[in-house]
Write a protein that holds these residues in place. Structure first.
Motif, PDB file in Angstrom:
ATOM      1  N   GLY A   1     -29.937 -22.659 -14.406  1.00  0.00           N
ATOM      2  CA  GLY A   1     -30.482 -23.963 -14.754  1.00  0.00           C
ATOM      3  C   GLY A   1     -29.770 -24.538 -15.958  1.00  0.00           C
ATOM      4  N   PRO A   2     -29.887 -25.854 -16.150  1.00  0.00           N
ATOM      5  CA  PRO A   2     -29.187 -26.510 -17.265  1.00  0.00           C
ATOM      6  C   PRO A   2     -29.738 -26.084 -18.628  1.00  0.00           C
ATOM      7  CG  PRO A   2     -30.703 -28.033 -16.200  1.00  0.00           C
ATOM      8  CD  PRO A   2     -30.672 -26.804 -15.346  1.00  0.00           C
ATOM      9  N   ILE A   3     -28.846 -26.073 -19.636  1.00  0.00           N
ATOM     10  CA  ILE A   3     -29.257 -25.752 -21.001  1.00  0.00           C
ATOM     11  C   ILE A   3     -28.694 -26.805 -21.946  1.00  0.00           C
ATOM     12  CG2 ILE A   3     -29.429 -23.265 -20.616  1.00  0.00           C
ATOM     13  CD1 ILE A   3     -26.689 -22.975 -21.936  1.00  0.00           C
ATOM     14  N   ALA A   4     -29.341 -26.980 -23.077  1.00  0.00           N
ATOM     15  CA  ALA A   4     -28.896 -27.954 -24.074  1.00  0.00           C
ATOM     16  C   ALA A   4     -27.740 -27.388 -24.885  1.00  0.00           C
ATOM     17  CB  ALA A   4     -30.067 -28.320 -24.985  1.00  0.00           C
ATOM     18  N   PRO A   5     -26.924 -28.232 -25.511  1.00  0.00           N
ATOM     19  CA  PRO A   5     -25.809 -27.746 -26.332  1.00  0.00           C
ATOM     20  C   PRO A   5     -26.249 -26.779 -27.434  1.00  0.00           C
ATOM     21  CG  PRO A   5     -25.576 -30.087 -25.915  1.00  0.00           C
ATOM     22  CD  PRO A   5     -26.914 -29.701 -25.378  1.00  0.00           C
ATOM     23  N   ALA A   6     -27.384 -27.053 -28.061  1.00  0.00           N
ATOM     24  CA  ALA A   6     -27.867 -26.153 -29.111  1.00  0.00           C
ATOM     25  C   ALA A   6     -28.188 -24.781 -28.543  1.00  0.00           C
ATOM     26  CB  ALA A   6     -29.091 -26.750 -29.789  1.00  0.00           C
ATOM     27  N   GLN A   7     -28.757 -24.752 -27.336  1.00  0.00           N
ATOM     28  CA  GLN A   7     -29.063 -23.472 -26.697  1.00  0.00           C
ATOM     29  C   GLN A   7     -27.783 -22.728 -26.326  1.00  0.00           C
ATOM     30  OE1 GLN A   7     -31.467 -25.249 -23.560  1.00  0.00           O
ATOM     31  NE2 GLN A   7     -33.335 -24.316 -24.417  1.00  0.00           N
ATOM     32  N   ALA A   8     -26.761 -23.474 -25.894  1.00  0.00           N
ATOM     33  CA  ALA A   8     -25.486 -22.837 -25.551  1.00  0.00           C
ATOM     34  C   ALA A   8     -24.879 -22.172 -26.778  1.00  0.00           C
ATOM     35  CB  ALA A   8     -24.526 -23.873 -24.976  1.00  0.00           C
ATOM     36  N   ARG A   9     -24.971 -22.839 -27.938  1.00  0.00           N
ATOM     37  CA  ARG A   9     -24.437 -22.268 -29.164  1.00  0.00           C
ATOM     38  C   ARG A   9     -25.226 -21.019 -29.568  1.00  0.00           C
ATOM     39  NH1 ARG A   9     -21.217 -23.073 -33.355  1.00  0.00           N
ATOM     40  NH2 ARG A   9     -21.895 -22.512 -35.453  1.00  0.00           N
ATOM     41  N   GLN A  10     -26.543 -21.082 -29.438  1.00  0.00           N
ATOM     42  CA  GLN A  10     -27.375 -19.926 -29.781  1.00  0.00           C
ATOM     43  C   GLN A  10     -27.069 -18.742 -28.862  1.00  0.00           C
ATOM     44  OE1 GLN A  10     -31.165 -21.804 -29.393  1.00  0.00           O
ATOM     45  NE2 GLN A  10     -31.099 -22.749 -31.430  1.00  0.00           N
ATOM     46  N   LEU A  11     -26.860 -19.031 -27.575  1.00  0.00           N
ATOM     47  CA  LEU A  11     -26.510 -17.959 -26.644  1.00  0.00           C
ATOM     48  C   LEU A  11     -25.142 -17.380 -26.979  1.00  0.00           C
ATOM     49  CD1 LEU A  11     -27.786 -19.512 -23.289  1.00  0.00           C
ATOM     50  CD2 LEU A  11     -28.692 -17.476 -24.426  1.00  0.00           C
ATOM     51  N   GLY A  12     -24.239 -18.227 -27.469  1.00  0.00           N
ATOM     52  CA  GLY A  12     -22.932 -17.734 -27.891  1.00  0.00           C
ATOM     53  C   GLY A  12     -23.041 -16.776 -29.060  1.00  0.00           C
ATOM     54  N   ILE A  13     -23.949 -17.064 -29.994  1.00  0.00           N
ATOM     55  CA  ILE A  13     -24.171 -16.169 -31.130  1.00  0.00           C
ATOM     56  C   ILE A  13     -24.746 -14.842 -30.650  1.00  0.00           C
ATOM     57  CG2 ILE A  13     -25.520 -15.848 -33.240  1.00  0.00           C
ATOM     58  CD1 ILE A  13     -25.372 -18.890 -33.639  1.00  0.00           C
ATOM     59  N   ILE A  14     -25.705 -14.899 -29.720  1.00  0.00           N
ATOM     60  CA  ILE A  14     -26.280 -13.673 -29.158  1.00  0.00           C
ATOM     61  C   ILE A  14     -25.196 -12.863 -28.454  1.00  0.00           C
ATOM     62  CG2 ILE A  14     -27.896 -12.746 -27.447  1.00  0.00           C
ATOM     63  CD1 ILE A  14     -29.674 -15.188 -28.003  1.00  0.00           C
ATOM     64  N   TYR A  15     -24.354 -13.553 -27.675  1.00  0.00           N
ATOM     65  CA  TYR A  15     -23.281 -12.869 -26.949  1.00  0.00           C
ATOM     66  C   TYR A  15     -22.339 -12.171 -27.928  1.00  0.00           C
ATOM     67  CZ  TYR A  15     -19.565 -12.138 -23.490  1.00  0.00           C
ATOM     68  OH  TYR A  15     -18.627 -11.567 -22.655  1.00  0.00           O
ATOM     69  N   GLY A  16     -21.964 -12.873 -28.994  1.00  0.00           N
ATOM     70  CA  GLY A  16     -21.053 -12.287 -29.977  1.00  0.00           C
ATOM     71  C   GLY A  16     -21.635 -11.055 -30.641  1.00  0.00           C
ATOM     72  N   ALA A  17     -22.932 -11.121 -31.000  1.00  0.00           N
ATOM     73  CA  ALA A  17     -23.570  -9.972 -31.647  1.00  0.00           C
ATOM     74  C   ALA A  17     -23.657  -8.787 -30.688  1.00  0.00           C
ATOM     75  CB  ALA A  17     -24.966 -10.365 -32.131  1.00  0.00           C
ATOM     76  N   ALA A  18     -24.061  -9.059 -29.433  1.00  0.00           N
ATOM     77  CA  ALA A  18     -24.160  -7.984 -28.441  1.00  0.00           C
ATOM     78  C   ALA A  18     -22.788  -7.409 -28.115  1.00  0.00           C
ATOM     79  CB  ALA A  18     -24.837  -8.502 -27.170  1.00  0.00           C
ATOM     80  N   PHE A  19     -21.780  -8.281 -28.045  1.00  0.00           N
ATOM     81  CA  PHE A  19     -20.421  -7.804 -27.759  1.00  0.00           C
ATOM     82  C   PHE A  19     -19.926  -6.894 -28.877  1.00  0.00           C
ATOM     83  CE2 PHE A  19     -15.810  -8.045 -27.910  1.00  0.00           C
ATOM     84  CZ  PHE A  19     -15.465  -7.842 -26.585  1.00  0.00           C
ATOM     85  N   GLY A  20     -20.201  -7.259 -30.133  1.00  0.00           N
ATOM     86  CA  GLY A  20     -19.790  -6.423 -31.254  1.00  0.00           C
ATOM     87  C   GLY A  20     -20.420  -5.047 -31.206  1.00  0.00           C
TER      88      GLY A  20
END
Length: 346
Positions: free
Chosen positions: A149-168
């Motif tokens: 489903g669609p997400i807002a730009p702010a949510q995309a950025r927050q998910l990017g932060i989560i992805y980066g932390a989990a990837f690390g």
């Protein structure tokens, strides 16, 4: 010895004894620590101890543990009794040991057994941690792509932060497992692969981090793309180097390039526009579990596992991992590999 320093040394011995509880039977450890205390007192008094310590790996490690515990315990009184504290540390560093005997062998066996258990437990924990982290990475990427489903730009950025932390965290767990696995990381025989597809794979895995940090990921490959080699460890090296570059670059870009040299040799480079690595730490950059100043940890990982593994993998592939860095202008990691064209004799 001054009362406060004696109390600090007693506390150091007690803490070291507790830390070594599984290295040998209690009676042997009690005798060992009593002998060590006699040796310390004798060294401080410039006399000869009645008994000598066994020369063994365990002996050296226990003495070092006592030294560290003493530094912690004496901190509160170090200013008042600094010279006496240094005398104690010097005494711990000059204790004479006798040839290893049965006691030393038993201590060594206990330490080696403890080390094996610790390594196995750490590896199991890393495996257990990596599984849910992999699931988190998959789900976050699914959400970011809009497949749920669609997400807002702010949510995309927050998910990017989560992805980066989990990837690390996932990379750290992988580094621990790879550090234990050692030579099993390289395939037994070379296989055909595409350098360009390998670079695209690294870019796609790191895309959420690249977008979240608002950086540019640049790729450059060779014209003759199909090669014969070991793609899995090569991918591991480039992914680790590029992830590090993204982590420590605030603005600008990260580039991954493959450049044709003479014959079948290919030069790989991962460069960034980050702050650079201080010259004072470049010498120990590839040292696992390296010590470092607190300020340095903003510029590179303090564990050193990832870069140590990258260096070892590149060496097993027949190359040498090099680093050049300029303060304020960025860092470049590079290495060269012999990669015959696919279809040619290995």
């Amino acid at each position: 010895m001054r009362g406060q320093l004696d109390d600090a040394l007693q506390l150091a011995f007690a803490r070291a004894r507790a830390a070594c509880a599984h290295a040998a039977p209690d009676d042997e450890l009690d005798l060992f620590f009593a002998t060590l205390r006699e040796a310390v007192d004798a060294a401080l008094a410039n006399t000869t101890p009645r008994r000598a310590l066994p020369r063994s790996l365990a002996t050296e490690r226990i003495i070092e543990r006592v030294r560290l515990e003493f530094i912690v315990a004496v901190h509160a009184v170090a200013r008042e009794h600094a010279s006496e504290a240094l005398d104690v540390l010097a005494a711990l560093g000059t204790i004479q040991q006798s040839p290893v005997g049965e006691e030393g062998e038993r201590l060594n066996e206990g330490y080696l057994a403890s080390d094996r258990v610790a390594v196995e437990l750490t590896t199991e924990i890393a495996h257990d941690v990596r599984s849910p982290l992999t699931a988190i990475l998959f789900l976050v990427d699914t959400l970011r792509s809009g497949r749920s489903g669609p997400i807002a730009p702010a949510q995309a950025r927050q998910l990017g932060i989560i992805y980066g932390a989990a990837f690390g965290l996932n990379q750290l767990a992988t580094d621990i497992i790879d550090h234990v696995n050692g030579e099993r990381l390289v395939e037994s025989a070379p296989v055909s692969f595409s350098i360009a597809e390998l670079l695209y794979s690294v870019r796609d895995i790191l895309a959420p981090m690249t977008e979240e940090r608002q950086l540019e990921m640049r790729l450059s490959s060779v014209q003759d793309d199909g090669r014969l080699g070991f793609p899995a460890p090569l991918h591991r090296v480039l992914l680790n180097l590029a992830a590090n570059a993204l982590k420590y670059t605030a603005r600008g870009s990260v580039s991954i390039s493959a450049r044709q040299l003479d014959g079948t040799r290919v030069a790989f480079t991962v460069a960034d526009t980050g702050p650079g690595i201080p010259r004072r730490v470049q010498a120990r950059l590839f040292q696992a579990f390296r010590p470092g100043e607190r300020d340095d940890r903003r510029l590179f990982s303090s564990s050193g596992l990832g870069l140590t593994i990258c260096r070892d993998l590149v060496a097993r592939l027949g190359g040498e991992l090099r680093v050049t860095s300029t303060a304020g202008k960025g860092t470049k990691f590079s290495f060269e590999l012999d990669l015959p064209l696919a279809g040619s004799p290995a």
